[in-house]
Design an enzyme around this catalytic site. Structure first.
Site, mmCIF file in Angstrom:
data_model
loop_
_atom_site.group_PDB
_atom_site.id
_atom_site.type_symbol
_atom_site.label_atom_id
_atom_site.label_comp_id
_atom_site.label_asym_id
_atom_site.label_seq_id
_atom_site.Cartn_x
_atom_site.Cartn_y
_atom_site.Cartn_z
ATOM 1 N N HIS A 1 -5.845 3.072 1.221
ATOM 2 C CA HIS A 1 -5.699 3.779 1.823
ATOM 3 C C HIS A 1 -5.887 4.513 3.073
ATOM 4 O O HIS A 1 -5.180 4.546 4.069
ATOM 5 C CB HIS A 1 -4.711 5.178 0.259
ATOM 6 C CG HIS A 1 -4.993 3.524 -0.764
ATOM 7 N ND1 HIS A 1 -3.731 3.671 -0.500
ATOM 8 C CD2 HIS A 1 -4.921 3.952 -1.806
ATOM 9 C CE1 HIS A 1 -3.077 2.947 -2.224
ATOM 10 N NE2 HIS A 1 -4.305 3.611 -2.911
ATOM 11 N N ASP B 1 0.580 -1.501 -0.027
ATOM 12 C CA ASP B 1 -0.034 -0.021 0.156
ATOM 13 C C ASP B 1 1.070 1.280 0.004
ATOM 14 O O ASP B 1 1.583 1.935 0.912
ATOM 15 C CB ASP B 1 -1.175 0.465 1.296
ATOM 16 C CG ASP B 1 -2.128 1.070 1.001
ATOM 17 O OD1 ASP B 1 -1.564 2.550 0.472
ATOM 18 O OD2 ASP B 1 -2.762 1.194 1.263
ATOM 19 N N HIS B 2 0.951 1.814 -1.585
ATOM 20 C CA HIS B 2 1.983 2.712 -1.456
ATOM 21 C C HIS B 2 2.080 3.787 -0.032
ATOM 22 O O HIS B 2 2.997 5.090 -0.188
ATOM 23 C CB HIS B 2 2.314 3.328 -2.940
ATOM 24 C CG HIS B 2 1.315 4.221 -3.404
ATOM 25 N ND1 HIS B 2 0.614 3.412 -4.250
ATOM 26 C CD2 HIS B 2 0.975 5.745 -3.514
ATOM 27 C CE1 HIS B 2 -0.739 4.841 -4.732
ATOM 28 N NE2 HIS B 2 -0.099 5.569 -4.021
#
Ligand code: NAD
Length: 484
Positions: free
Chosen positions: A240, A177-178
């Site tokens: 996110h 999950d950047h």
């Protein structure tokens, strides 16, 4: 202040989907930046693996172009670019067939770290895992990196987890999950747990409410067909925004290690109350002067998928009892801006009288467009004429405070790929976390589907649907302005 860069050990990294959009925009430029920073040993190998027929030279030309487009300022030293490209090779491979696998096996070195980045559609994860094993390529020490979307509901996420678990242990799986790779997000943990100032106040007694906003100005564009099957809840909130919520709300882990942190995040997700229908606002953008409507872009006039969502969420535990978390995310909004805002309660009593004014401390953690933190504090308005209070920001903009090294903060992907090579899973999602997030999300989606709820139309370039403003207004609160 110069950031300390610790080189990683020698590795072979295979990028499945190495000719795709993500590889071009993020993975290859990210690796190049780490190479320039001296973090990647010269013996390391990066192997592109995708369907297109090309040779290593072709892949280097492809990568050269990608670097020129997405990392132009870093390409000034042509010698460095060529030295990086020399580390690249390529295998034309079919995830669902047999072509290319023997060749790939021949390229891998058994005595170095092996990482396989699955930058392909999730439908191919199982095929890749099976073939990596079938062809004797993956070892017990290999690591795999998987991209979002990790499922579209609990059942599909479980299936993906089961498919990977047939061949890999949880310690080998890195679910990206950047958002977790963003410097500010990690700084949120540093601020919370590295200072004595915040943690004693970080609870329902002192925090009035929390806002998490991820606003975009762009629409769905060419991704319409994909996006319409997911919507803002699946595409942004389940992953996110949920991850950000977890880091804000979690208890202090006993140490900063992967399972200690992820255990605490999991407890937050499990403590989330179901969300009442009146606490969910969904929206769809209308046509504007500079672009078509959501419905036109996805090509389905009857679509009820949301391009905007706002939610009032409760973490039902001792620490947060009664403190709402307001989450919102959407496309075609007024500004591109992501931030976490912790609004503290006003002091219980004003000694200066009502005329002096009073307000609350607000901690703002900005993720986009620039990364930084601001703490709003109340001081005396300078000058004679009595005691009047004003709010001023204590600004902790990283680029300014940290000078050069603040400007050169690595992109989230750079950081995360290096963490894979180092074997550090702290900033990656564990399988049970992802499933718990879907277990919370699924009934909300099922609820509005059963109610045949239609998203509210909103004008592009605004703060989203009217009802989203009301969501806070009726609680006597307001969203922070969307501004870049
Ligand atoms: P893309 O469509 O641009 O590229 C897909 C890649 O997969 C290509 O290299 C293609 O050759 C390869 N491929 C397709 N079928 C294959 C097969 N049968 N065998 C071998 N290779 C095959 O996709 P993308 O945008 O790069 O996205 C890749 C993954 O990353 C997806 O899971 C996507 O959801 C995820 N992701 C992408 C972004 C982004 O910004 N592009 C952001 C977040 C997550």
């Amino acid at each position: 202040m110069v950031a300390r860069v610790i080189p990683v050990e020698d590795f072979d990294l295979v990028i499945f989907g190495g000719t795709g959009d993500l590889a071009r925009r993020k993975i290859l430029p990210g690796l190049f930046h780490r190479y320039l920073a001296g973090q990647i040993p010269p013996e390391a190998r990066i192997v592109g693996a995708a369907r297109s027929e090309m040779d290593a030279e072709g892949y280097r030309a492809f990568t050269r172009e990608a670097l020129q487009e997405f990392a132009p300022n870093s390409c000034k030293d042509g010698g460095q670019v060529e030295a990086f490209l020399a580390m690249l090779s390529y295998v034309a491979i079919d995830a669902r067939g047999d072509g290319g696998w023997k060749e790939l096996a021949g390229l891998m070195r058994p005595d170095v770290v092996q990482a396989f980045y699955f930058s392909v559609a999730p439908a191919l994860f199982g095929d890749l895992a099976e073939r990596l094993h079938g062809h004797g390529i993956a070892t017990e020490a290999s690591r795999i990196v998987v991209e979002k979307p990790f499922g579209r509901d609990l059942e599909s996420a479980r299936q993906l987890n089961r498919g990977l678990a047939e061949y890999f242990t949880e310690e080998q799986i890195y679910r990206i999950d950047h958002y977790l790779g963003k410097e500010t997000v990690q700084n949120l943990m540093a601020v919370r747990f590295g200072n004595v100032l915040f943690e004693p106040l970080w609870n329902a007694q002192f925090v009035d409410h929390i806002q998490v906003t991820v606003a975009e100005t762009v629409g769905v564009g060419g991704r319409g067909e994909y996006y319409d099957k997911s919507g803002a809840m699946r595409d942004m909130v389940q992953n996110h925004l949920m991850q950000l919520l977890c880091l804000i709300a979690m208890e202090p882990p006993s140490k900063f290690d992967p399972d200690a942190v992820r255990d605490e995040k999991l407890k937050v997700i499990r403590a989330l109350d179901p969300v009442a229908p009146e606490d969910i606002v969904r929206g769809q953008y209308r046509a504007g002067e500079d672009g078509p409507s959501y419905l036109e872009e996805v090509g389905d006039p009857r679509s009820t998928t949301e391009s905007f969502i706002a939610l009032k969420v409760h973490v039902a535990n001792w620490r947060w009892n009664g403190t709402p978390f307001y989450l919102r995310t959407g496309k075609r909004l007024r500004a591109r801006m992501s931030e976490i805002v912790v609004v503290f309660k006003e002091p219980p009593h004003s000694i200066f009288g009502d005329d002096a004014g009073r307000s609350a401390n607000i901690l703002t953690i900005r993720l986009q467009p620039d990364e930084g933190m601001t703490l709003q504090v109340t001081i005396k308005e300078p000058g004679p004429g009595g005691m009047r209070l004003i709010d001023v920001p204590l600004d902790m903009s990283f680029a300014e405070a940290l000078g050069e090294s603040g400007n050169q903060m690595p992109d989230a992907y750079e950081r995360l790929i290096m963490d894979v090579v180092r074997g550090n899973q702290t900033l990656f999602m564990r399988g049970d976390e992802v499933e718990a997030a879907w277990a919370w999300t699924d009934p909300l989606i099922a609820g509005w589907e059963a109610r045949r709820d239609k998203p509210q139309a909103y004008h592009p370039g605004t703060n989203g649907p009217e009802d989203s403003l009301m969501l806070l207004h009726r609680d006597g609160r307001r969203w922070r302005d969307l501004e870049a």
